[in-house]
Scaffold this motif. Structure first.
Motif, PDB file in Angstrom:
ATOM      1  N   ASN A 102       0.838  -1.197   0.000  1.00 45.33           N
ATOM      2  CA  ASN A 102       0.000   0.000   0.000  1.00 45.33           C
ATOM      3  C   ASN A 102       0.871   1.245   0.000  1.00 45.33           C
ATOM      4  N   SER A 103       0.289   2.338  -0.473  1.00 49.96           N
ATOM      5  CA  SER A 103       0.921   3.653  -0.411  1.00 49.96           C
ATOM      6  C   SER A 103       0.110   4.537   0.530  1.00 49.96           C
ATOM      7  N   LEU A 104       0.595   5.755   0.777  1.00 48.38           N
ATOM      8  CA  LEU A 104      -0.137   6.672   1.672  1.00 48.38           C
ATOM      9  C   LEU A 104      -1.469   7.071   1.070  1.00 48.38           C
ATOM     10  N   TRP A 105      -1.451   7.372  -0.242  1.00 51.63           N
ATOM     11  CA  TRP A 105      -2.665   7.744  -0.945  1.00 51.63           C
ATOM     12  C   TRP A 105      -2.901   6.757  -2.070  1.00 51.63           C
ATOM     13  N   ALA A 106      -4.133   6.688  -2.544  1.00 51.35           N
ATOM     14  CA  ALA A 106      -4.470   5.712  -3.576  1.00 51.35           C
ATOM     15  C   ALA A 106      -5.562   6.293  -4.470  1.00 51.35           C
ATOM     16  N   LEU A 107      -5.703   5.700  -5.640  1.00 42.78           N
ATOM     17  CA  LEU A 107      -6.780   6.071  -6.552  1.00 42.78           C
ATOM     18  C   LEU A 107      -8.120   5.724  -5.921  1.00 42.78           C
ATOM     19  N   GLY A 127      -7.342   8.581   1.001  1.00 47.13           N
ATOM     20  CA  GLY A 127      -6.317   8.135   1.912  1.00 47.13           C
ATOM     21  C   GLY A 127      -6.247   6.622   1.913  1.00 47.13           C
ATOM     22  N   SER A 128      -5.055   6.084   1.845  1.00 51.80           N
ATOM     23  CA  SER A 128      -4.871   4.644   1.968  1.00 51.80           C
ATOM     24  C   SER A 128      -4.251   4.391   3.340  1.00 51.80           C
ATOM     25  N   LEU A 129      -2.948   4.318   3.436  1.00 50.41           N
ATOM     26  CA  LEU A 129      -2.321   4.223   4.761  1.00 50.41           C
ATOM     27  C   LEU A 129      -2.422   5.550   5.506  1.00 50.41           C
ATOM     28  N   ALA A 130      -2.667   6.625   4.780  1.00 49.07           N
ATOM     29  CA  ALA A 130      -2.878   7.943   5.407  1.00 49.07           C
ATOM     30  C   ALA A 130      -4.327   8.070   5.856  1.00 49.07           C
ATOM     31  N   GLU A 131      -4.527   8.244   7.147  1.00 52.18           N
ATOM     32  CA  GLU A 131      -5.865   8.476   7.692  1.00 52.18           C
ATOM     33  C   GLU A 131      -6.301   9.909   7.428  1.00 52.18           C
ATOM     34  N   SER A 132      -5.383  10.849   7.639  1.00 53.58           N
ATOM     35  CA  SER A 132      -5.662  12.265   7.390  1.00 53.58           C
ATOM     36  C   SER A 132      -4.334  12.965   7.125  1.00 53.58           C
ATOM     37  N   LEU A 146      -1.110   8.434  10.264  1.00 53.85           N
ATOM     38  CA  LEU A 146      -1.302   7.107   9.703  1.00 53.85           C
ATOM     39  C   LEU A 146      -2.572   6.458  10.227  1.00 53.85           C
ATOM     40  N   ARG A 147      -3.132   5.612   9.408  1.00 50.87           N
ATOM     41  CA  ARG A 147      -4.298   4.823   9.798  1.00 50.87           C
ATOM     42  C   ARG A 147      -3.907   3.865  10.920  1.00 50.87           C
ATOM     43  N   SER A 148      -4.732   3.759  11.932  1.00 50.62           N
ATOM     44  CA  SER A 148      -4.447   2.835  13.034  1.00 50.62           C
ATOM     45  C   SER A 148      -4.843   1.416  12.656  1.00 50.62           C
ATOM     46  N   GLY A 149      -4.241   0.459  13.310  1.00 52.38           N
ATOM     47  CA  GLY A 149      -4.610  -0.935  13.100  1.00 52.38           C
ATOM     48  C   GLY A 149      -4.063  -1.553  11.839  1.00 52.38           C
ATOM     49  N   VAL A 150      -3.032  -0.947  11.233  1.00 52.71           N
ATOM     50  CA  VAL A 150      -2.428  -1.504  10.020  1.00 52.71           C
ATOM     51  C   VAL A 150      -1.205  -2.323  10.403  1.00 52.71           C
ATOM     52  N   ASN A 151      -1.158  -3.553   9.960  1.00 59.31           N
ATOM     53  CA  ASN A 151      -0.020  -4.432  10.194  1.00 59.31           C
ATOM     54  C   ASN A 151       0.520  -4.962   8.870  1.00 59.31           C
ATOM     55  N   PHE A 152       1.810  -5.226   8.824  1.00 57.93           N
ATOM     56  CA  PHE A 152       2.337  -6.001   7.715  1.00 57.93           C
ATOM     57  C   PHE A 152       1.736  -7.397   7.783  1.00 57.93           C
ATOM     58  N   ALA A 153       1.571  -8.020   6.631  1.00 64.59           N
ATOM     59  CA  ALA A 153       0.930  -9.327   6.583  1.00 64.59           C
ATOM     60  C   ALA A 153       1.719 -10.352   7.395  1.00 64.59           C
TER      61      ALA A 153
END
Length: 607
Positions: A102-107, A127-132, A146-153
């Motif tokens: 993922n990137s910070l922003w996305a289409l 926003g992708s990984l970016a919450e705001s 950053l968005r909370s609750g994001v983990n690497f797989a």
């Protein structure tokens, strides 16, 4: 400060009308006739063409979605080529990386205005990984939460041996984002990585430094004081990794077993140049609008099929669920064999098939003369080849727009002189012969061109016949694999020219494609004027400045005739089985964050 999406700037959609890329796979329709066919006749009247960049109405549209999404199931699509390159930062030219990163922003595939990735603007982002995010009043800093609750797989959760689990399912933190940007720019003491065909320094030229004051905050410091450049920065989608990745050896980095990120899917299997298999990441961070866990799909398969007849039969039988735009080789006659009512077709404009004239360390002497290159274009009847291949336009204006600045919101036909347009659209073999004589090539010359077998070879064969009529011999060589094409194209000492796809290019790709030191400068041009105009475009501080710079750069690049256009823009299509749900036309380019796009799709329970 301004929070979230900024005011739309059409400057972010600026892309050069003849920004070009060397490609080795099928954005083109398959050739339908043999090399021995006669030269095409004059152009026939054309029907209405789909507007550039817009999905055309399907003749057999899918019914309105009914019922809830279905979990599990396998989505299988044709894929044109693979690379043993799994670095998160390879995503700009390796779309499959976006399935597991993922990137910070996305289409924003649901609400985006732009259906083609080259016209992306900030209003097309989410926003992708970016919450705001907040942009300072002077545009010098962008602060991201950053968005909370994001983990690497956690790859062991899907049965992958722990030795291949680079991140171990740990949480994403701000220092990972800082590291990801530092490593592609060589900032803050981090060793700079270089990705083939990707120019991160040229795309992120406005970034000075990155801070991570805590685990959830990233602060980007820009060397700019204007909204244009701040917006340009946000539109460059760099996938995020962690420092663990760079502890791997080069051999491990080219081994698919180690591929990992925060994305919706996990790469579990790769059969060389045949199939990539991804399974759902059970700990993925994204939820749908109703709070349901994504992805819906259980498995995604990218399958390479060597010939179109097999591709069609597999699509009809249900072995393939989609033939995606800019990877598809199906022409209109072949598509007519698909059973009506079983699929939706989305039609897009494509690029012009062309010869990328290589000016490397060992060029063909004649090709170093711009007048010779211009004469070659005058010798080719692009109208006739286009009509023969079915690439025709209702009006001259439509043809010129498609050729020079297809699908761009800012484009103005008056930005290019009539003389420059005529140099690409006029068929005048007598003038071509005179120009060749004046340049000292009255008796012609010989050069080689390499094409990939999936490209519109007949267009080039017909162009070769026209060149032969003015004494130029173009020897066509057909490569059977993408690596074979890449080997010829990347070699500065190889004098052979290559296939070139001429059309629009994203803002983030301009320096990579146009500048003399760009990694995608496939003509190997070394023109100081072009570089200065690239700098003017990059350093523009207003929309008007950037538009003027883009028009000047476009005209100057076109005037060099680095690319020999054989025919005008064809079309490419996505064919989507009715078994597949949860998509829109914008989603089928898969230029950006395809993992998040596919995560929102599902297949029928009985598929």
């Amino acid at each position: 400060t301004m929070t979230g999406t900024l005011t739309r700037l059409t400057a972010l959609g600026l892309a050069l009308g003849l920004a070009v890329a060397l490609v080795s796979c099928g954005t083109s329709r398959a050739a339908a006739a043999s090399a021995g066919d006669a030269a095409p006749a004059a152009s026939a009247p054309a029907g209405d063409a789909a507007p550039a960049g817009d999905a055309a109405p399907a003749e057999n549209p899918v019914p309105v979605e009914e019922g809830a999404p279905v979990y599990g199931g396998t989505f299988t699509t044709y894929w044109s080529e693979y690379y043993n390159e799994y670095d998160a930062s390879a995503n700009d030219n390796r779309n499959f990386v976006d399935l597991y990163c993922n990137s910070l922003w996305a289409l924003d595939a649901v609400n985006a205005d732009s259906t083609l990735c080259e016209t992306l603007t900030v209003d097309d982002l989410k926003g992708s990984l970016a919450e705001s995010w907040n942009i300072s009043d002077d545009f010098s800093t962008i602060t991201v939460t950053l968005r909370s609750g994001v983990n690497f797989a956690d790859k062991t959760a899907v049965g992958i041996d722990a030795q291949y689990d680079v991140y171990g399912g740990r949480a994403l933190v701000a220092s990972d984002v800082k590291y990801s940007y530092d490593r592609v720019l060589g900032l803050d003491g981090v060793a700079k990585v270089t990705m083939d065909q990707t120019d991160w320094p040229g795309s992120l030229y406005m970034l000075d430094s990155v801070e991570a004051p805590d685990d959830s905050t990233v602060v980007f410091h820009l060397n700019t004081d204007n909204e244009v450049q701040a917006n340009n920065f946000m539109c460059v989608m760099l996938n995020i990794c962690g420092p663990e990745w760079d502890t791997l050896s080069d051999e491990q980095k080219s081994d698919y077993h180690y591929a990992g990120g925060t994305g919706a899917f996990i790469l579990t299997d790769y059969v060389n140049d045949n199939t990539m298999t991804f399974v759902a990441n059970p700990n993925y961070w994204e939820k749908d609008a109703d709070g349901n866990q994504l992805p819906y799909l259980g498995t995604v398969k990218l399958v390479h099929v060597a010939d179109t007849s097999t591709m069609l039969s597999q699509f009809i039988s249900g072995q393939l669920d989609a033939l995606l735009a800019n990877n598809v080789l199906i022409d209109a006659d072949q598509a007519s064999t698909l059973p009506a009512g079983t699929y939706t077709a989305y039609t897009y404009s494509n690029d012009c098939p062309a010869v990328c004239i290589k000016l490397g360390d060992n060029p063909v002497p004649a090709l170093t003369d711009v007048n010779v290159r211009a004469a070659m274009q005058l010798a080719i009847d692009s109208d006739a080849i286009s009509a023969f291949q079915g690439y025709t336009y209702p009006t001259e204006e439509d043809k010129n727009v498609s050729l020079f600045y297809k699908g761009l919101s800012f484009s103005d036909p008056s930005a290019l002189s009539d003389e420059l347009v005529a140099s690409y659209t006029t068929y005048d073999p007598d003038l071509a012969k005179q120009m060749l004589k004046d340049a000292g090539y009255e008796n012609g010359f010989e050069f080689d061109v390499y094409l990939f077998q999936a490209q519109p070879i007949q267009s080039f064969q017909l162009a070769a016949e026209y060149l032969a009529a003015v004494g130029i011999t173009m020897n066509i060589h057909v490569c059977n694999t993408p690596p074979e094409m890449t080997a010829h194209g990347a070699d500065r000492t190889d004098p052979a020219s290559m296939f070139g796809s001429v059309g629009t290019s994203r803002v983030s790709s301009i320096s990579a494609v146009i500048r003399s030191d760009g990694p995608m400068n496939n003509v190997f041009q070394d023109n100081p004027e072009i570089d200065e105009l690239c700098d003017a475009f990059a350093n523009a501080t207003t929309v008007d400045e950037q538009q003027a710079a883009a028009n000047a750069l476009n005209a100057a690049y076109l005037a060099q005739h680095y690319y020999l256009i054989t025919s005008y823009a064809q079309e490419w299509n996505s064919y989507i089985s009715n078994r597949v749900h949860g998509f829109t036309g914008a989603r089928w380019t898969l230029c950006y964050n395809c993992g998040e796009i596919i995560a929102n799709m599902w297949v029928d329970a009985d598929a």
